[in-house]
Design a protein around this motif. Structure first.
Motif, PDB file in Angstrom:
ATOM      1  N   GLU A   1       0.809  -1.213   0.000  1.00  0.00           N
ATOM      2  CA  GLU A   1       0.000   0.000   0.000  1.00  0.00           C
ATOM      3  C   GLU A   1       0.846   1.268   0.000  1.00  0.00           C
ATOM      4  O   GLU A   1       0.392   2.318  -0.443  1.00  0.00           O
ATOM      5  N   ASN A   2       2.076   1.187   0.463  1.00  0.00           N
ATOM      6  CA  ASN A   2       2.921   2.368   0.577  1.00  0.00           C
ATOM      7  C   ASN A   2       4.010   2.469  -0.483  1.00  0.00           C
ATOM      8  O   ASN A   2       4.832   3.386  -0.441  1.00  0.00           O
ATOM      9  N   ILE A   3       4.015   1.569  -1.446  1.00  0.00           N
ATOM     10  CA  ILE A   3       4.981   1.637  -2.539  1.00  0.00           C
ATOM     11  C   ILE A   3       4.489   2.675  -3.539  1.00  0.00           C
ATOM     12  O   ILE A   3       3.340   2.619  -3.983  1.00  0.00           O
ATOM     13  N   PRO A   4       5.329   3.650  -3.891  1.00  0.00           N
ATOM     14  CA  PRO A   4       4.917   4.648  -4.884  1.00  0.00           C
ATOM     15  C   PRO A   4       4.555   3.994  -6.218  1.00  0.00           C
ATOM     16  O   PRO A   4       5.073   2.928  -6.571  1.00  0.00           O
ATOM     17  N   ASP A   5       3.650   4.629  -6.960  1.00  0.00           N
ATOM     18  CA  ASP A   5       3.157   4.070  -8.220  1.00  0.00           C
ATOM     19  C   ASP A   5       4.242   3.842  -9.261  1.00  0.00           C
ATOM     20  O   ASP A   5       4.104   2.969 -10.115  1.00  0.00           O
ATOM     21  N   ASP A   6       5.323   4.598  -9.201  1.00  0.00           N
ATOM     22  CA  ASP A   6       6.358   4.445 -10.220  1.00  0.00           C
ATOM     23  C   ASP A   6       7.407   3.386  -9.853  1.00  0.00           C
ATOM     24  O   ASP A   6       8.379   3.199 -10.569  1.00  0.00           O
ATOM     25  N   TYR A   7       7.211   2.676  -8.761  1.00  0.00           N
ATOM     26  CA  TYR A   7       8.119   1.601  -8.362  1.00  0.00           C
ATOM     27  C   TYR A   7       7.635   0.275  -8.945  1.00  0.00           C
ATOM     28  O   TYR A   7       6.453   0.108  -9.224  1.00  0.00           O
ATOM     29  N   THR A   8       8.561  -0.664  -9.114  1.00  0.00           N
ATOM     30  CA  THR A   8       8.189  -2.035  -9.465  1.00  0.00           C
ATOM     31  C   THR A   8       8.540  -2.928  -8.281  1.00  0.00           C
ATOM     32  O   THR A   8       9.461  -2.626  -7.522  1.00  0.00           O
ATOM     33  N   VAL A   9       7.794  -4.000  -8.129  1.00  0.00           N
ATOM     34  CA  VAL A   9       8.072  -4.964  -7.067  1.00  0.00           C
ATOM     35  C   VAL A   9       8.848  -6.100  -7.711  1.00  0.00           C
ATOM     36  O   VAL A   9       8.383  -6.729  -8.658  1.00  0.00           O
ATOM     37  N   GLU A  10      10.048  -6.352  -7.215  1.00  0.00           N
ATOM     38  CA  GLU A  10      10.934  -7.344  -7.813  1.00  0.00           C
ATOM     39  C   GLU A  10      11.520  -8.248  -6.738  1.00  0.00           C
ATOM     40  O   GLU A  10      11.414  -7.953  -5.549  1.00  0.00           O
ATOM     41  N   TYR A  11      12.093  -9.337  -7.170  1.00  0.00           N
ATOM     42  CA  TYR A  11      12.832 -10.186  -6.248  1.00  0.00           C
ATOM     43  C   TYR A  11      14.231 -10.407  -6.801  1.00  0.00           C
ATOM     44  O   TYR A  11      14.468 -10.299  -7.998  1.00  0.00           O
ATOM     45  N   ASN A  12      15.138 -10.696  -5.923  1.00  0.00           N
ATOM     46  CA  ASN A  12      16.540 -10.879  -6.294  1.00  0.00           C
ATOM     47  C   ASN A  12      16.940 -12.302  -5.923  1.00  0.00           C
ATOM     48  O   ASN A  12      16.895 -12.689  -4.765  1.00  0.00           O
ATOM     49  N   LYS A  13      17.288 -13.087  -6.922  1.00  0.00           N
ATOM     50  CA  LYS A  13      17.723 -14.460  -6.678  1.00  0.00           C
ATOM     51  C   LYS A  13      19.088 -14.631  -7.326  1.00  0.00           C
ATOM     52  O   LYS A  13      19.191 -14.677  -8.552  1.00  0.00           O
ATOM     53  N   GLU A  14      20.106 -14.683  -6.486  1.00  0.00           N
ATOM     54  CA  GLU A  14      21.485 -14.816  -6.923  1.00  0.00           C
ATOM     55  C   GLU A  14      21.871 -13.678  -7.854  1.00  0.00           C
ATOM     56  O   GLU A  14      22.028 -12.568  -7.403  1.00  0.00           O
ATOM     57  N   VAL A  15      21.976 -13.910  -9.139  1.00  0.00           N
ATOM     58  CA  VAL A  15      22.399 -12.859 -10.065  1.00  0.00           C
ATOM     59  C   VAL A  15      21.245 -12.325 -10.904  1.00  0.00           C
ATOM     60  O   VAL A  15      21.436 -11.455 -11.737  1.00  0.00           O
ATOM     61  N   THR A  16      20.041 -12.831 -10.703  1.00  0.00           N
ATOM     62  CA  THR A  16      18.894 -12.437 -11.506  1.00  0.00           C
ATOM     63  C   THR A  16      17.953 -11.556 -10.696  1.00  0.00           C
ATOM     64  O   THR A  16      17.622 -11.877  -9.566  1.00  0.00           O
ATOM     65  N   ILE A  17      17.544 -10.455 -11.281  1.00  0.00           N
ATOM     66  CA  ILE A  17      16.511  -9.609 -10.681  1.00  0.00           C
ATOM     67  C   ILE A  17      15.337  -9.619 -11.649  1.00  0.00           C
ATOM     68  O   ILE A  17      15.488  -9.315 -12.823  1.00  0.00           O
ATOM     69  N   ALA A  18      14.171 -10.013 -11.162  1.00  0.00           N
ATOM     70  CA  ALA A  18      13.003 -10.145 -12.026  1.00  0.00           C
ATOM     71  C   ALA A  18      11.782  -9.539 -11.352  1.00  0.00           C
ATOM     72  O   ALA A  18      11.726  -9.458 -10.132  1.00  0.00           O
ATOM     73  N   PRO A  19      10.806  -9.123 -12.146  1.00  0.00           N
ATOM     74  CA  PRO A  19       9.571  -8.598 -11.565  1.00  0.00           C
ATOM     75  C   PRO A  19       8.885  -9.664 -10.713  1.00  0.00           C
ATOM     76  O   PRO A  19       8.944 -10.850 -11.024  1.00  0.00           O
ATOM     77  N   ILE A  20       8.228  -9.237  -9.661  1.00  0.00           N
ATOM     78  CA  ILE A  20       7.568 -10.177  -8.762  1.00  0.00           C
ATOM     79  C   ILE A  20       6.419 -10.890  -9.469  1.00  0.00           C
ATOM     80  O   ILE A  20       6.066 -11.991  -9.118  1.00  0.00           O
TER      81      ILE A  20
END
Length: 52
Positions: free
Chosen positions: A17-36
């Motif tokens: 609810e508090n993430i600004p609209d221009d942010y993306t939610v992602e996860y970081n797994k080892e060397v890969t960063i991908a959208p949630i």
């Protein structure tokens, strides 16, 4: 040392609810960063929401 913790639904809702609209939610797994929204698994019997 790596420590994992369970993220409660209330905390997750508060974060989302508090993430600004221009942010993306992602996860970081080892060397890969991908959208949630790349892979999300809902384990009904285990009552879990899993971000992969």
């Amino acid at each position: 040392m790596f420590v994992m913790a369970i993220l409660t639904i209330d905390v997750l809702k508060n974060l989302i609810e508090n993430i600004p609209d221009d942010y993306t939610v992602e996860y970081n797994k080892e060397v890969t960063i991908a959208p949630i929204d790349d892979t999300v698994e809902i384990d009904i019997s285990g009552k879990r929401l899993i971000f992969k």
